[in-house]
Structure formats: C-alpha cells, structure tokens
Design a protein around this motif. Structure first.
Motif, PDB file in Angstrom:
ATOM      1  N   TYR A  27       0.837  -1.202   0.000  1.00  0.00           N
ATOM      2  CA  TYR A  27       0.000   0.000   0.000  1.00  0.00           C
ATOM      3  C   TYR A  27       0.870   1.250   0.000  1.00  0.00           C
ATOM      4  O   TYR A  27       0.616   2.217  -0.730  1.00  0.00           O
ATOM      5  N   SER A  28       1.926   1.234   0.826  1.00  0.00           N
ATOM      6  CA  SER A  28       2.830   2.378   0.890  1.00  0.00           C
ATOM      7  C   SER A  28       3.610   2.530  -0.416  1.00  0.00           C
ATOM      8  O   SER A  28       3.763   3.650  -0.938  1.00  0.00           O
ATOM      9  N   GLU A  29       4.112   1.422  -0.955  1.00  0.00           N
ATOM     10  CA  GLU A  29       4.822   1.473  -2.226  1.00  0.00           C
ATOM     11  C   GLU A  29       3.933   2.038  -3.322  1.00  0.00           C
ATOM     12  O   GLU A  29       4.364   2.880  -4.133  1.00  0.00           O
ATOM     13  N   ALA A  30       2.684   1.596  -3.351  1.00  0.00           N
ATOM     14  CA  ALA A  30       1.742   2.088  -4.360  1.00  0.00           C
ATOM     15  C   ALA A  30       1.518   3.584  -4.218  1.00  0.00           C
ATOM     16  O   ALA A  30       1.350   4.298  -5.217  1.00  0.00           O
ATOM     17  N   GLY A  31       1.515   4.084  -2.985  1.00  0.00           N
ATOM     18  CA  GLY A  31       1.339   5.516  -2.776  1.00  0.00           C
ATOM     19  C   GLY A  31       2.431   6.333  -3.440  1.00  0.00           C
ATOM     20  O   GLY A  31       2.170   7.385  -4.034  1.00  0.00           O
ATOM     21  N   PHE A  32       3.662   5.845  -3.378  1.00  0.00           N
ATOM     22  CA  PHE A  32       4.769   6.560  -4.027  1.00  0.00           C
ATOM     23  C   PHE A  32       4.785   6.339  -5.533  1.00  0.00           C
ATOM     24  O   PHE A  32       5.096   7.253  -6.295  1.00  0.00           O
ATOM     25  N   ARG A  33       4.450   5.142  -5.983  1.00  0.00           N
ATOM     26  CA  ARG A  33       4.454   4.880  -7.435  1.00  0.00           C
ATOM     27  C   ARG A  33       3.368   5.683  -8.137  1.00  0.00           C
ATOM     28  O   ARG A  33       3.534   6.069  -9.300  1.00  0.00           O
ATOM     29  N   SER A  34       2.269   5.946  -7.460  1.00  0.00           N
ATOM     30  CA  SER A  34       1.182   6.708  -8.063  1.00  0.00           C
ATOM     31  C   SER A  34       1.359   8.215  -7.890  1.00  0.00           C
ATOM     32  O   SER A  34       0.531   8.990  -8.369  1.00  0.00           O
ATOM     33  N   ARG A  35       2.418   8.636  -7.197  1.00  0.00           N
ATOM     34  CA  ARG A  35       2.699  10.041  -6.868  1.00  0.00           C
ATOM     35  C   ARG A  35       1.687  10.599  -5.869  1.00  0.00           C
ATOM     36  O   ARG A  35       1.596  11.816  -5.667  1.00  0.00           O
ATOM     37  N   TYR A  36       0.917   9.737  -5.241  1.00  0.00           N
ATOM     38  CA  TYR A  36       0.008  10.158  -4.176  1.00  0.00           C
ATOM     39  C   TYR A  36       0.813  10.624  -2.970  1.00  0.00           C
ATOM     40  O   TYR A  36       0.403  11.529  -2.243  1.00  0.00           O
ATOM     41  N   LEU A  37       1.972  10.002  -2.757  1.00  0.00           N
ATOM     42  CA  LEU A  37       2.887  10.360  -1.682  1.00  0.00           C
ATOM     43  C   LEU A  37       4.227  10.807  -2.254  1.00  0.00           C
ATOM     44  O   LEU A  37       4.582  10.439  -3.376  1.00  0.00           O
ATOM     45  N   ASP A  38       4.951  11.586  -1.481  1.00  0.00           N
ATOM     46  CA  ASP A  38       6.312  11.980  -1.828  1.00  0.00           C
ATOM     47  C   ASP A  38       7.138  11.927  -0.549  1.00  0.00           C
ATOM     48  O   ASP A  38       6.599  11.823   0.561  1.00  0.00           O
ATOM     49  N   VAL A  39       8.447  11.984  -0.670  1.00  0.00           N
ATOM     50  CA  VAL A  39       9.332  12.121   0.483  1.00  0.00           C
ATOM     51  C   VAL A  39      10.326  13.211   0.156  1.00  0.00           C
ATOM     52  O   VAL A  39      10.791  13.322  -0.982  1.00  0.00           O
ATOM     53  N   ARG A  40      10.641  14.059   1.167  1.00  0.00           N
ATOM     54  CA  ARG A  40      11.437  15.236   0.895  1.00  0.00           C
ATOM     55  C   ARG A  40      12.475  15.428   2.001  1.00  0.00           C
ATOM     56  O   ARG A  40      12.255  15.050   3.153  1.00  0.00           O
ATOM     57  N   GLN A  41      13.607  16.007   1.625  1.00  0.00           N
ATOM     58  CA  GLN A  41      14.590  16.472   2.596  1.00  0.00           C
ATOM     59  C   GLN A  41      14.562  17.992   2.600  1.00  0.00           C
ATOM     60  O   GLN A  41      14.625  18.632   1.550  1.00  0.00           O
ATOM     61  N   LEU A  42      14.440  18.571   3.796  1.00  0.00           N
ATOM     62  CA  LEU A  42      14.301  20.008   3.939  1.00  0.00           C
ATOM     63  C   LEU A  42      15.378  20.553   4.865  1.00  0.00           C
ATOM     64  O   LEU A  42      15.751  19.903   5.847  1.00  0.00           O
ATOM     65  N   LEU A  43      15.852  21.734   4.550  1.00  0.00           N
ATOM     66  CA  LEU A  43      16.769  22.472   5.418  1.00  0.00           C
ATOM     67  C   LEU A  43      16.036  23.705   5.929  1.00  0.00           C
ATOM     68  O   LEU A  43      15.514  24.499   5.139  1.00  0.00           O
ATOM     69  N   LEU A  44      15.984  23.847   7.249  1.00  0.00           N
ATOM     70  CA  LEU A  44      15.348  24.992   7.894  1.00  0.00           C
ATOM     71  C   LEU A  44      16.377  25.741   8.719  1.00  0.00           C
ATOM     72  O   LEU A  44      17.262  25.134   9.334  1.00  0.00           O
ATOM     73  N   THR A  45      16.261  27.052   8.740  1.00  0.00           N
ATOM     74  CA  THR A  45      17.099  27.876   9.610  1.00  0.00           C
ATOM     75  C   THR A  45      16.196  28.869  10.330  1.00  0.00           C
ATOM     76  O   THR A  45      15.044  29.104   9.928  1.00  0.00           O
TER      77      THR A  45
END
Length: 432
Positions: free
Chosen positions: A404-422
């Motif tokens: 289910y989780s893999e499908a979320g990323f393959r369908s672009r329903y989910l994304d993962v991001r790296q963020l820098l905050l200051t």
C-alpha cells in the motif's frame, strides 16, 4: 508480479484468531442496503479502471468491460459478500481488514493498489462525497499524541520486535527512504543507499567535528553513528525502548559511546542548545494537533546560526485535510496517531515557529524502490516471521502495509522530501 506468500485458495480458508484480531475474524454487522450500495458504487468505479476483478479464481470477472488484452492487475474476490459488507460498513478500513481475512487477493498487489491510489478521487461519485462524514470513522481520542499517548502509539509499532525489523531491513537498520544511485534498486546496494540518504542530511545540517547534534527519533542508531564518526557530539532521543536498547548496543560496539547519548525522551522534554537538529520521518508520528509544538521545539533548541535537516513523507494538502479527520486502516493497525503532512502544512507551521525553509528536495521514486526491497525481503522471510510468533493475519497485514505504501509513491500520491530549515533571525553558518 507479487503474490501473497499464502496461496490464494488457501488464504481464504486461513483461520483468524478472534482474540487477537476481533474485527478481522468476522465481517461487521451492517445493513443489506449499505452493502448493496457499496457493491454498486465500487462496481461502477472499478469498471472504469485498468483493473480486473474476479469472483474466485475460476469465475468470470465481476466488473469487467471489454478491454484490450494486456497484463492488467487482477483482484480476486474469494468472498464477495464479506468484501462488500466490510467496505459498506467501514470503507478503506474494511478493504484492509478484508485482505487480512483472506477474502481477496491479487496477482499483482502493488500494481492493483497503484491503480486504486492513482484514481482515489474517482472511486466515489462527486455527489456522494458530501456524505463522507456520515460514512467514515473519526480518529479515536486515545490516539492523540499527548506525551503519554505518543509513547503508546510508538510502542505499538516500533516495539513489535527488533528481531522482526532485522529480518527485512538492510544491515544499517534504517527504516526510512534510501537514496539510490541507480534504478532498479538492488539489495547489494541497499546499505550504501541508506548511507547516501543519511550523509545528505548530515551535509544539509553541516555536521562535522565538534557539532552539537540533536537527533529526534533515534531509529536503531545509524544516523547517530555516522554523525559521531564525523566528530559530532550527539544526543539522540526516542520513545521506543526496543530501539533505544539496540541503538545503545550498536553504538557501544562501534566504540562511539563517548560521543553519543541515547535517551528515552519526548522531543517536548529536551533541553539545551544545538548547532544542528536532524529528524528523519518522525514528523509523521507527531500528529497535526502537535505540529506547532514540534516546530516550536525545533526553534527553541536551535543555537544561533544553526540548521535543522528534516526528512518527511508528504501528501497533497487537500487529501491531508480529509485524512486528518479520518480513522484509516493505517491509523488503526500500523501507525496509530500518525498523519502524513503536506508541504504547505510544513511550510506554514514551521514559519509560524520562526523557521525559514532554505532547501526542499523530493525523491519519491526512491521510496517506492526502498519499499519494494523491504516487501520482497519480508515475503522471503515468511517462515522466520512466523517463527517469531507472528501469525498469518499479521503477515498479510504487513504485506498490505508495505505494498500500500509502495503504491502511494508509485502513483505520486505520496512523496518524500529532505528540507533544510534555519531560524528567521539568523542566517545559516557558512559550510565548513
């Protein structure tokens, strides 16, 4: 193609322990009308999708319309009445419980779920979406992420068994998205890809000799180990006793115990001042109610000129707003109290706490491959999972969760991001 480790004709007959899985062992009570409405709505929706649905392995497709021949994913309904009754009563919770009960299977589970995830807004006709609140369940009050509730929520997932996670994670014991050098990802490159992810975060946070680093969410200690090997002084906090214990063992074995302190502590109760704060896929466990508290804590703990590096799973904002009010199969069985934020929610809440987003990079395709490797290894380790005392229903639950989780990323329903905050009032230090 992915097939359950339990053959389809056996999975429908597999017993379910009613003491452990009361809502899976028997379909819920609901009206015949509600079941019929669910069957009609679902039938019409599935007929428009690149998906085949069969009532048992030998029967004609239930919702098929003529299609060009091709390798379409197939849902096989072993017990159509129970399948529709569960969905009629509990929506997507019922869909997941029906899989756990062995009432349906797929010859390509990820493929079928990717189709459904990619068309999630088309499954219910627009006029009926206004009735959504009368159909779905609200999140239970006991899943709120108060300090006490957060400990229990984390315990239910991460304290299942260190041995269980060891069976399918790579040797770095990293339980978050890797960053691969090439696709398709290979098991032999998995640990290097996890280290690449960690090093990118440490670079974002400018971690080096003498850095005072706070990690919120220890996992099993790999990021703390790599930060300490750079010469950083690390405090890493977790709410999982199992993770704390194994992380301490791994850090001691690496001879880095003098540079790393692992504590069982809530992020809200951390004090001090740090040059860098890093948190990997922990915000998803915070809960929307406490996002402002979380970012305020990050700002409070950050030394002048310091950096915050986050890795976060995200979903579209409108979908997040709907999910925030809903008790889902994931929140019931996998991550109680969890909610995946949107990029907008992160930006707005962090800015309100006095943090500025300096960098934001997405790599969802890498998470799809990470989950594929986990899922394939989990299935290969079926006998070992059973030997740890986890039954077939648990195995099907985790098989569905990973797919289910893999499908979320393959369908672009989910994304993962790296963020820098200051901090708004201090620019970032010049890199070393």
């Amino acid at each position: 193609m992915t097939v359950s480790y339990i053959p389809a004709h056996e999975s429908a007959l597999a017993p379910v322990d009613p003491a452990r899985w009361p809502d899976v062992a028997r379909p819920p009570r609901t009206s015949a009308l509600r079941t019929a409405v669910a069957e009609r709505i679902l039938g019409r929706a599935l007929a428009r999708l690149p998906l085949r649905v069969r009532r048992g392995p030998q029967e004609p497709a239930a919702y098929d319309v003529p299609r060009q021949a091709g390798a379409l994913p197939t849902l096989t309904l072993h017990d159509p009445e129970a399948f529709h009754r569960r969905i009629g009563a509990d929506g997507l919770i019922g869909f997941g419980e029906s899989y756990m009960a062995g009432e349906w299977d797929s010859d390509d589970l990820v493929g079928a779920l990717t189709v459904l995830a990619g068309h999630v807004d088309e499954l219910v006709p627009a006029p009926l979406r206004r009735l959504r609140d009368a159909w779905v369940r609200r999140r239970p009050e006991q899943q709120r992420n108060t300090p006490e509730g957060a400990r229990e929520n984390i315990h239910r997932h991460y304290d299942l068994s260190n041995e269980l996670f060891t069976l399918f994670l790579d040797r770095s014991m990293s339980y978050s998205s890797a960053v691969f050098a090439a696709f398709p990802a290979q098991p032999a490159t998995f640990t290097a890809a996890q280290h690449r992810k960690i090093d990118r975060l440490l670079d974002l946070a400018d971690v080096g000799p003498g850095t005072r680093l706070l990690e919120i969410g220890t996992g099993w200690g790999e990021l703390a180990l790599r930060a300490a090997s750079r010469g950083a002084e690390v405090l890493t906090v977790t709410l999982s006793a199992e993770q704390r214990d194994l992380a301490r063992e791994r850090i001691a074995a690496a001879g880095l115990g003098d540079r790393v302190t692992v504590e069982l502590r809530d992020y809200r109760h951390v004090g001090g001042s740090f040059d860098a704060v890093v948190s990997v896929e922990m915000i998803e466990a915070v809960g929307a109610e406490y996002w402002a508290t979380y970012f305020a804590a990050l700002r409070r703990l950050l030394a002048p000129g310091g950096r915050v590096a986050l890795q976060a799973i995200t979903m579209p904002h409108e979908r997040m707003l709907l999910t925030a009010r809903t008790h889902t199969w994931i929140s019931k069985y996998i991550f109680p109290g969890g909610l995946i934020p949107s990029r907008e929610a992160i930006a707005r809440t962090s800015a309100a706490a006095g943090l500025r987003t300096v960098a934001d990079d997405g790599f969802g395709d890498h998470y799809a491959e990470t989950l594929r490797l986990w899922r394939e290894e989990f299935d290969r380790q079926a006998d070992s999972v059973a030997a740890l005392g986890f039954d077939r229903t648990f195995h099907r639950m985790w098989e569905l969760y990973l797919a289910y989780s893999e499908a979320g990323f393959r369908s672009r329903y989910l994304d993962v991001r790296q963020l820098l905050l200051t901090a708004d009032d201090h620019g970032p230090r010049e890199p070393r």
